[in-house]
Write an enzyme that holds these catalytic residues in place. Structure first.
Site, short mmCIF file in Angstrom:
data_model
loop_
_atom_site.label_atom_id
_atom_site.label_comp_id
_atom_site.label_asym_id
_atom_site.label_seq_id
_atom_site.Cartn_x
_atom_site.Cartn_y
_atom_site.Cartn_z
N GLY A 1 -0.01 1.74 -33.87
CA GLY A 1 0.39 1.00 -32.67
C GLY A 1 1.84 0.52 -32.70
O GLY A 1 2.78 1.30 -32.86
N ASP B 1 -10.53 -8.24 -31.30
CA ASP B 1 -9.63 -7.99 -30.18
C ASP B 1 -8.26 -8.49 -30.60
O ASP B 1 -8.12 -9.61 -31.10
CB ASP B 1 -10.08 -8.67 -28.88
CG ASP B 1 -9.37 -8.04 -27.69
OD1 ASP B 1 -9.41 -6.80 -27.55
OD2 ASP B 1 -8.73 -8.76 -26.90
N ASP C 1 3.33 -1.32 -34.94
CA ASP C 1 3.86 -1.65 -36.27
C ASP C 1 5.31 -1.19 -36.50
O ASP C 1 6.10 -1.95 -37.09
CB ASP C 1 2.96 -1.06 -37.38
CG ASP C 1 1.73 -1.91 -37.64
OD1 ASP C 1 1.83 -3.15 -37.55
OD2 ASP C 1 0.66 -1.34 -37.92
N HIS D 1 -2.32 -10.67 -39.07
CA HIS D 1 -3.26 -11.31 -38.15
C HIS D 1 -4.71 -10.92 -38.48
O HIS D 1 -5.59 -11.76 -38.59
CB HIS D 1 -2.90 -10.92 -36.71
CG HIS D 1 -2.70 -9.43 -36.49
ND1 HIS D 1 -1.99 -8.65 -37.35
CD2 HIS D 1 -3.16 -8.59 -35.53
CE1 HIS D 1 -2.00 -7.39 -36.93
NE2 HIS D 1 -2.71 -7.33 -35.82
N ARG D 2 -4.94 -9.62 -38.70
CA ARG D 2 -6.29 -9.12 -38.96
C ARG D 2 -6.80 -9.59 -40.31
O ARG D 2 -7.95 -10.00 -40.45
CB ARG D 2 -6.29 -7.58 -38.87
CG ARG D 2 -7.65 -6.94 -38.95
CD ARG D 2 -7.63 -5.51 -38.43
NE ARG D 2 -7.28 -5.47 -37.03
CZ ARG D 2 -6.08 -5.10 -36.56
NH1 ARG D 2 -5.14 -4.68 -37.39
NH2 ARG D 2 -5.82 -5.15 -35.28
N LYS E 1 0.34 -5.48 -45.90
CA LYS E 1 0.09 -5.81 -44.49
C LYS E 1 -1.19 -6.66 -44.37
O LYS E 1 -1.21 -7.69 -43.72
CB LYS E 1 0.00 -4.55 -43.62
CG LYS E 1 -0.16 -4.90 -42.14
CD LYS E 1 -0.33 -3.72 -41.23
CE LYS E 1 -0.77 -4.22 -39.85
NZ LYS E 1 -1.31 -3.18 -38.98
N GLU F 1 -16.49 -3.11 -21.33
CA GLU F 1 -15.21 -3.22 -20.64
C GLU F 1 -14.46 -4.47 -21.12
O GLU F 1 -15.02 -5.57 -21.12
CB GLU F 1 -15.46 -3.32 -19.13
CG GLU F 1 -14.23 -2.90 -18.34
CD GLU F 1 -14.38 -3.15 -16.85
OE1 GLU F 1 -13.35 -3.25 -16.18
OE2 GLU F 1 -15.54 -3.29 -16.38
P1 ITT Z 1 -11.37 -1.33 -30.11
O1 ITT Z 1 -11.40 -2.14 -28.83
O2 ITT Z 1 -12.31 -0.18 -30.10
O3 ITT Z 1 -11.48 -2.18 -31.34
P2 ITT Z 1 -8.57 -0.88 -29.41
O4 ITT Z 1 -7.46 -0.10 -30.04
O5 ITT Z 1 -8.82 -0.66 -27.94
O6 ITT Z 1 -9.91 -0.63 -30.25
P3 ITT Z 1 -7.84 -3.62 -28.83
O7 ITT Z 1 -8.45 -3.59 -27.49
O8 ITT Z 1 -8.08 -4.82 -29.70
O9 ITT Z 1 -8.32 -2.38 -29.71
O10 ITT Z 1 -6.29 -3.38 -28.66
C1 ITT Z 1 -5.45 -3.70 -29.68
C2 ITT Z 1 -4.12 -3.00 -29.48
O11 ITT Z 1 -3.10 -3.88 -29.96
C3 ITT Z 1 -4.06 -1.78 -30.39
O12 ITT Z 1 -4.49 -0.61 -29.73
C4 ITT Z 1 -2.58 -1.75 -30.77
O13 ITT Z 1 -1.83 -1.19 -29.74
C5 ITT Z 1 -2.22 -3.24 -30.84
N1 ITT Z 1 -2.40 -3.75 -32.20
C6 ITT Z 1 -3.38 -4.61 -32.64
N2 ITT Z 1 -3.28 -4.83 -33.95
C7 ITT Z 1 -2.24 -4.09 -34.37
C8 ITT Z 1 -1.65 -3.86 -35.63
O14 ITT Z 1 -2.14 -4.41 -36.73
N3 ITT Z 1 -0.58 -3.06 -35.70
C9 ITT Z 1 -0.09 -2.47 -34.60
N4 ITT Z 1 -0.58 -2.59 -33.37
C10 ITT Z 1 -1.67 -3.40 -33.24
#
Ligand code: ITT
Length: 203
Positions: free
Chosen positions: A154, A70, A156, A181-182, A176, A41
């Protein structure tokens, strides 16, 4: 090659992560490959808390070094929301095409200089000896006026990067990853893991 688990069920993140790590010494193993679901969670108040919780929770199940990401978007005009709640903002099942249009409505008539936003990513690595390593990356930009681009995922399509004159959804994956960030967090993590490997913790 060293096996390392990546604790994510987000296939889009995985695609970026695999590309960034493609010339590293690590062989990424997914939870799908191991047949485990993400039952952790994400109730922390910070990206770091959630990343550490995901990485250490899944490491305890796999008993292998485990990475977790995250991440999310902070929109200054919305008091840095959705932040850690990015994945569930406006409803976990709401398509991003709709969420993005809703955000644009919230920022209707807001001038460019007040549309600042950033993607934040914290990557945590849980080692089998209980040690935790973290790395953070930030990607600064603005909220666009219209969604543009088909790449990425997401938020983007509404994340405009002035220096390149395009949204992060209009960038190819290599560009990208180079500035995101990633990409920043993962390259920093790779450097930290290298130092640890040199000390003999990670083969
Ligand atoms: P996991 O926890 O399984 O890794 P998740 O999608 O739930 O997958 P997060 O809890 O880290 O991941 O949520 C991150 C959210 O933030 C993601 O679902 C997108 O909506 C947004 N996000 C993060 N990085 C992004 C990116 O590079 N481009 C666009 N949106 C991004």
């Amino acid at each position: 090659m060293t096996d390392i688990v990546f604790a994510t069920s987000n296939e889009n993140k995985l695609k970026e992560i695999r590309k960034i790590m493609s010339d590293s010494r690590y062989n990424i193993i997914t939870m799908k490959q191991l047949g485990i679901a993400n039952q952790i969670e994400e109730d922390g108040n910070t990206f770091c808390e959630n990343a550490v919780k995901k990485a250490s929770g899944i490491m305890k199940i796999t008993e292998k070094p485990t990475l977790a990401d995250d991440s999310g978007i902070e929109i200054d005009f919305l008091d840095k929301k959705p932040g850690v709640h990015s994945a569930m903002f406006l409803g976990i099942d709401t398509p991003y095409s709709i969420r993005n249009l809703e955000i644009l409505k919230m920022l209707k008539d807001v001038p460019f200089e007040k549309r600042t936003a950033r993607f934040v990513c914290v990557i945590a690595c849980a080692l089998t000896n209980g040690d935790i390593i973290t790395a953070e990356g930030v990607f600064e930009g603005h909220i666009a006026y219209d969604p543009k681009g088909e790449n990425g995922f997401g938020y983007d399509p509404i994340f405009y990067v002035k220096e390149y004159g395009m949204t992060s959804a209009e960038m190819d994956i290599n560009l990208k990853n180079c500035i995101s960030h990633r990409g920043k967090a993962l390259r920093d993590m790779a450097k930290k893991l290298e130092e640890i490997a040199n000390k003999g913790y990670l083969k």
